[in-house]
Design a protein around this motif. Structure first.
Motif, mmCIF file in Angstrom:
data_model
loop_
_atom_site.group_PDB
_atom_site.id
_atom_site.type_symbol
_atom_site.label_atom_id
_atom_site.label_comp_id
_atom_site.label_asym_id
_atom_site.label_seq_id
_atom_site.Cartn_x
_atom_site.Cartn_y
_atom_site.Cartn_z
ATOM 1 N N GLU A 64 44.379 40.239 40.276
ATOM 2 C CA GLU A 64 43.082 39.567 40.142
ATOM 3 C C GLU A 64 42.632 39.565 38.691
ATOM 4 O OE1 GLU A 64 39.942 41.213 42.509
ATOM 5 O OE2 GLU A 64 40.886 40.484 44.345
ATOM 6 N N SER A 65 42.758 40.725 38.070
ATOM 7 C CA SER A 65 42.339 40.811 36.676
ATOM 8 C C SER A 65 43.143 39.843 35.833
ATOM 9 C CB SER A 65 42.552 42.219 36.142
ATOM 10 O OG SER A 65 41.838 43.125 36.922
ATOM 11 N N TYR A 66 44.419 39.753 36.140
ATOM 12 C CA TYR A 66 45.290 38.886 35.353
ATOM 13 C C TYR A 66 44.896 37.419 35.532
ATOM 14 C CZ TYR A 66 49.567 36.845 33.466
ATOM 15 O OH TYR A 66 50.469 36.118 32.738
ATOM 16 N N GLN A 119 39.774 33.130 31.749
ATOM 17 C CA GLN A 119 38.940 33.396 30.579
ATOM 18 C C GLN A 119 39.578 32.791 29.328
ATOM 19 O OE1 GLN A 119 38.383 37.542 29.840
ATOM 20 N NE2 GLN A 119 36.239 37.316 29.378
ATOM 21 N N GLN A 138 42.037 36.262 36.365
ATOM 22 C CA GLN A 138 40.752 36.028 35.708
ATOM 23 C C GLN A 138 40.896 36.021 34.194
ATOM 24 O OE1 GLN A 138 37.960 38.828 37.397
ATOM 25 N NE2 GLN A 138 38.197 37.987 39.441
ATOM 26 N N MET A 139 41.859 36.810 33.727
ATOM 27 C CA MET A 139 42.125 36.839 32.291
ATOM 28 C C MET A 139 42.634 35.465 31.852
ATOM 29 S SD MET A 139 44.485 39.769 30.673
ATOM 30 C CE MET A 139 45.813 39.283 29.595
ATOM 31 N N GLU A 143 47.148 33.084 47.786
ATOM 32 C CA GLU A 143 45.718 32.957 48.057
ATOM 33 C C GLU A 143 44.935 32.610 46.796
ATOM 34 O OE1 GLU A 143 44.660 36.476 50.204
ATOM 35 O OE2 GLU A 143 45.361 35.622 52.101
ATOM 36 N N ALA A 144 45.472 32.993 45.655
ATOM 37 C CA ALA A 144 44.805 32.649 44.403
ATOM 38 C C ALA A 144 45.294 31.302 43.885
ATOM 39 C CB ALA A 144 45.066 33.729 43.362
ATOM 40 N N ASN A 182 44.390 44.526 42.445
ATOM 41 C CA ASN A 182 43.436 44.711 41.356
ATOM 42 C C ASN A 182 43.993 44.126 40.052
ATOM 43 O OD1 ASN A 182 41.310 45.572 39.867
ATOM 44 N ND2 ASN A 182 41.583 47.743 40.253
ATOM 45 N N ARG A 183 45.227 44.468 39.766
ATOM 46 C CA ARG A 183 45.808 43.988 38.515
ATOM 47 C C ARG A 183 46.025 42.482 38.552
ATOM 48 N NH1 ARG A 183 50.056 48.429 36.397
ATOM 49 N NH2 ARG A 183 49.199 50.208 37.524
#
Ligand code: SF4
Lengths: 430, 432
Positions: free
Chosen positions: A409-411, A417, A413-414, A291-292, A406-407
């Motif tokens: 998604e954060s990854y 970034q 986005q990291m 999905e990502a 959660n992890r």
């Protein structure tokens, strides 16, 4: 139904049929049966004795994907197995306690022999001790020395060949009543190598952008035949030819890798993944990636049943027993940490991945020990970010979807970034 | 003016931070998350906007206005309270039309009226200068007064207290879920200012000037240019995907904004503990968090407080009185209760046990940080637990033991760290 879905189901269907046939053979009552493990399994050798190959890890995975492993594990824990033990083991023990029914609905026969090739996982030994207790059948052990210096030595190879000649083959002859014929083995190994070529082609097709395959979620399907009871068979060769044709078609059409719900529309992240997948929530887990738009371009788990790409290993009919030895020595879990680091770091670079993701398995010591060290090392070597998630193999209690998501998604986005690092540095100074 | 808002939806509280185009913080808002993140987001956002108006007003009036401003704030809260109270009364009365109350309607109406007139009468006192309030949430203040007064009123009118309670329970939810529109807020502020100018002494600001400044400030449109949501409840918001950022990134960036030297961030929230490494631009380079269970998170402390029948905020102060710190084995919520009871039964002192528990939580946090790459100077501690002095004390000790001397930053606004990072992301989404 679109055309590529038909093509997809083609190799999928073929594999399904193969697995069913093998279970029918195991439970059919006519063939002798050996239980053995996936890493370093001696399928070609077993075939020389007409022995059917039953793999308890695969049974555990099958039960997990059918959502049956939870109750089996609970059963094993009730009978005294600790919470922290490898859940493949407990799913297997629990399955026995619950009537030992194979995925085809028929009862598993008692094995005629336990063939333990020890490749880096100590749990294997205890597991088979338990099975031996239960079945009181001959157990033959092939001891594979750990490649502690990264490279197997001639000594190690000779040691394995000697065991094959003096222990393994005589026991298998006795159990099966079939005389060992080295030419038969040569023929099987020749076929293995053919399929292995196509397997490596498949693994390397993910170097393309977009990658036509996912080498983790898709990969565990693709590696099925070669890691289990089919290496050395014509149908295995056929399966990989078919798969290759399908992938070639995907490439021609410029398609991204597949997801549980069809083709991924776009490829946003390319990852290398270390560690086994979670099987109880396999599809949900996969979806968190697809999905990502995240595709796994290489993974270590698709090397657990044999490493073919890293140093170009192929089974060699010219040196049959030696090549079986090399195969066992080279299995992923039998390699030391620096080699695993090198393998993954090279994957990151060669497959142009955005980063390394580690799925640390609560109950698998063999994979999990050293993973954080590996992550730091690989980050240092490649300069690409790593991340860590924690799940379990086949224990549904240890998959926390919210936590994993959660992890992830954060990854992701990291990574975003990092990609925008120039821009964000300016904004941060604002 | 263009504004950018970050909303951090925590498991217990929801926080908002509103910044302007220069990333200057204009306002912060906080509310309890309840079970409805949507409402919580709207309330906290409105609170941040209100705070922003106060900031703008302060900027307009200059330094001399401090006294007036604090008085205005108090009177504004009073106005807010009165308006919510009116809403509550209306809603309660509305329920009386239900056929169920046919027989008792008149009596109920009378009693409700009496109760509300009383609370209204008390309002001035509740918000008097220097008055202490247990909570700032309308629900808490109005609720406790209502209970007290309704009981007496019911006895007098001979109607069942249960019925009144029932009506109140239904109505308070409606009132709580309502967020005053900007126009209502403007009226409340104006009324508040009129009250302040009439009563406050020595405000040192010209009356006409103050009124016109407020008028100007209220006329400024606080345009929500971009809103970013983060935190535990972020996925429940009706936000498009681009408006959602993970709390790890938001905390990393937020901590960097508060303390630009930050390299390692520890955030202990209600549900999870995170160890985050950031670079010189506040970009997250690595992170780790607790696995499936919430052991050692804020929630664990809440559980302990419940177990000891004390308030969450009392835990730290009690633990500070410890004379020795025993080794507590379990940070598991399931076992902690049992271990606690065992130790109490064995005669250990409550304050010592609590100190041990705080140490256990911090040990776990240290291990999560070390998995994320260790501690690098400067270290910033954020999240609700950063307010707990006993937790901070244990953390300082452990950091010194394991990593030596270093700068440890704890901001009084640390609860807003995630929302602050979110606001920055909102700004970047538009500017980049
Ligand atoms: S390698 Fe891991 S998963 Fe496989 S048997 Fe050993 S402990 Fe279990």
């Amino acid at each position: 139904m679109s055309r590529q879905e038909v093509v997809k189901s083609n190799s999928h269907m073929v594999q399904k049929e193969m697995i069913t046939r093998n279970y029918d053979r195991i439970t059919g009552g006519t063939a002798k049966v050996s239980s053995t493990f996936v890493p370093g399994n001696l399928n070609e050798l077993l075939m020389c004795f007409d022995i059917a190959n039953n793999l308890p890890e695969i049974n555990a995975i099958q039960n997990a994907m059918r959502k049956k492993s939870g109750e089996m594990i609970a059963e094993a824990e009730r009978s005294g197995h600790s919470e922290d033990v490898c859940t493949y083991v407990k799913a297997d023990i629990g399955m026995m306690a619950k009537g030992n029914i194979a995925p085809n609905g028929k009862p598993f026969p008692d094995p005629d022999v336990l063939l333990l090739s020890y490749t880096g996982c100590f749990t294997f030994m205890k597991w088979f001790e338990l099975l031996r207790e239960q079945y009181k059948c001959p157990t033959v052990m092939l001891h594979v020395p750990y490649a502690a210096d990264g490279l197997p030595t001639k000594n190690m190879r000779d040691y394995i060949v000697k065991q094959l000649k003096e222990d393994v083959i005589p026991v298998l002859e006795k159990v099966s009543g079939v005389k060992f014929d080295i030419d038969r083995l040569r023929e099987y190994l020749r076929k293995s190598a053919i399929a292995e070529n196509d397997l490596v082609w498949m693994l390397e097709s993910s170097k393309r952008r977009p990658s036509p395959v996912d080498c983790y979620f898709g990969g565990v399907y693709y590696m099925g035949p070669i890691f289990t009871a089919f290496r050395g068979t014509d149908e295995c060769i056929e399966y990989y030819r078919l798969l290759r044709a399908e992938i070639e078609e995907r490439i021609a059409k410029g398609l991204c890798a597949q997801s549980p719900d069809g083709d991924m529309p776009e490829e946003n992240y390319r990852l290398v993944v270390e560690g086994p997948p979670n099987w109880t929530s396999f599809r949900d887990f996969w979806r968190m990636f697809s999905e990502a738009g995240a595709v796994v371009v290489a993974s270590s788990y698709t090397k657990v049943g044999g490493v073919y790409d890293y140093d170009g290993f192929r089974h060699d009919p010219g040196h049959p027993l030696e090549s079986l030895a090399d195969y066992c020595l080279g299995v992923y879990t039998n390699r030391n940490l620096p080699t695993r680091v090198d393998m993954l770091a090279r994957n990151l670079v060669e497959y142009e991945a955005d980063g390394l993701l580690i799925n640390s398995i609560k109950s698998c010591n063999s994979f999990s020990a050293g993973q954080l060290v590996m992550m730091r090392e690989i980050e240092k070597i490649t300069g690409k970010p790593g991340a860590f998630i924690e799940t379990d193999l086949v224990d549904p209690r240890y998959f926390s979807a919210a936590n994993v998501k959660n992890r992830l998604e954060s990854y992701f986005q990291m990574i975003d970034q990092k990609r925008r690092a120039g821009g964000s540095a300016a904004a941060a100074g604002a | 003016m263009r504004t950018f808002i970050g909303i951090d939806l925590g498991s217990t509280t929801t926080k908002s931070v509103l910044v302007d185009e220069n990333l200057a913080v204009l306002g912060r808002g906080i509310t309890n998350s309840r079970s409805n993140y949507d409402v919580a987001a709207r309330v906290s956002k409105q609170e941040a906007k209100i705070a922003a108006r106060f900031t703008l007003f302060r900027n307009a009036l200059g330094k001399d206005a401090e006294h007036l401003l604090s008085d205005l704030e108090r009177n504004f809260r009073l106005e807010q309270f009165l308006s919510a109270l009116r809403q509550l009364e209306e809603t309660c009365m509305g329920y009386l039309d239900h056929p169920r109350f046919q027989g008792t309607k008149t009596a109920l109406r009378g009693s409700l009226d009496a109760v509300f007139r009383k609370i209204e009468g008390e309002a001035q006192e509740i918000y008097a200068p220097g008055a202490a309030r247990k909570s700032d949430f309308f629900r808490d203040i109005a609720g406790s007064r209502f209970m007290n007064l309704a009981e007496a009123a019911c006895r007098e009118a001979d109607i069942p207290f249960e019925t009144m309670l029932n009506i109140y329970d239904k109505s308070i939810i409606d009132v709580e879920s309502r967020v005053d529109p900007d126009e209502t807020v403007a009226v409340q502020m104006k009324n508040g200012l009129t009250r302040s100018l009439a009563s406050a002494e020595g405000v040192g600001v010209d009356r006409g000037e103050a009124l016109s400044a407020l008028g100007t400030v209220l006329a400024i449109e606080l345009e929500e240019t971009y809103v970013v949501g983060t935190g535990y409840g972020r996925v429940r918001l009706p936000f498009p995907k681009e408006h959602i950022r993970s709390e790890i990134l938001c905390h990393g960036l937020g901590a960097h904004m508060m303390f630009p030297g930050t390299r390692t961030v520890l955030d202990i929230g209600g549900q999870d503990t995170k160890g985050i490494q950031v670079d010189e631009n506040g970009i997250v380079t690595s992170f780790q968090m607790n696995d499936r269970c919430a052991a050692g998170c804020g929630r664990y402390l809440g559980y302990i407080a419940d177990e000891m029948k004390i308030g969450l905020h009392e835990l730290g102060p009690i633990a500070m009185k410890a004379t020795r710190v025993p080794r507590i084995n379990s940070t598991c919520t399931v076992f902690a209760g049992a271990e606690l009871r065992d130790r109490l039964a064995l005669g250990e002192r409550r304050e010592d046990i609590l100190a041990g528990l705080h140490r256990a939580i911090m040990l776990r946090a240290i291990s999560i940080i070390s998995r994320s790459g260790g501690v690098t100077n400067e270290f910033t501690f954020t999240g609700g637990v950063a307010k707990n002095e006993a937790a901070v004390r244990e953390l300082r000790k452990l950091l010194k033991e394991n990593y030596g001397d270093m700068t440890i930053n704890i901001s009084p606004d640390s609860i807003y760290t995630g929302a602050l990072g979110g606001a920055n992301f909102a700004l970047r989404a538009v500017l980049n």
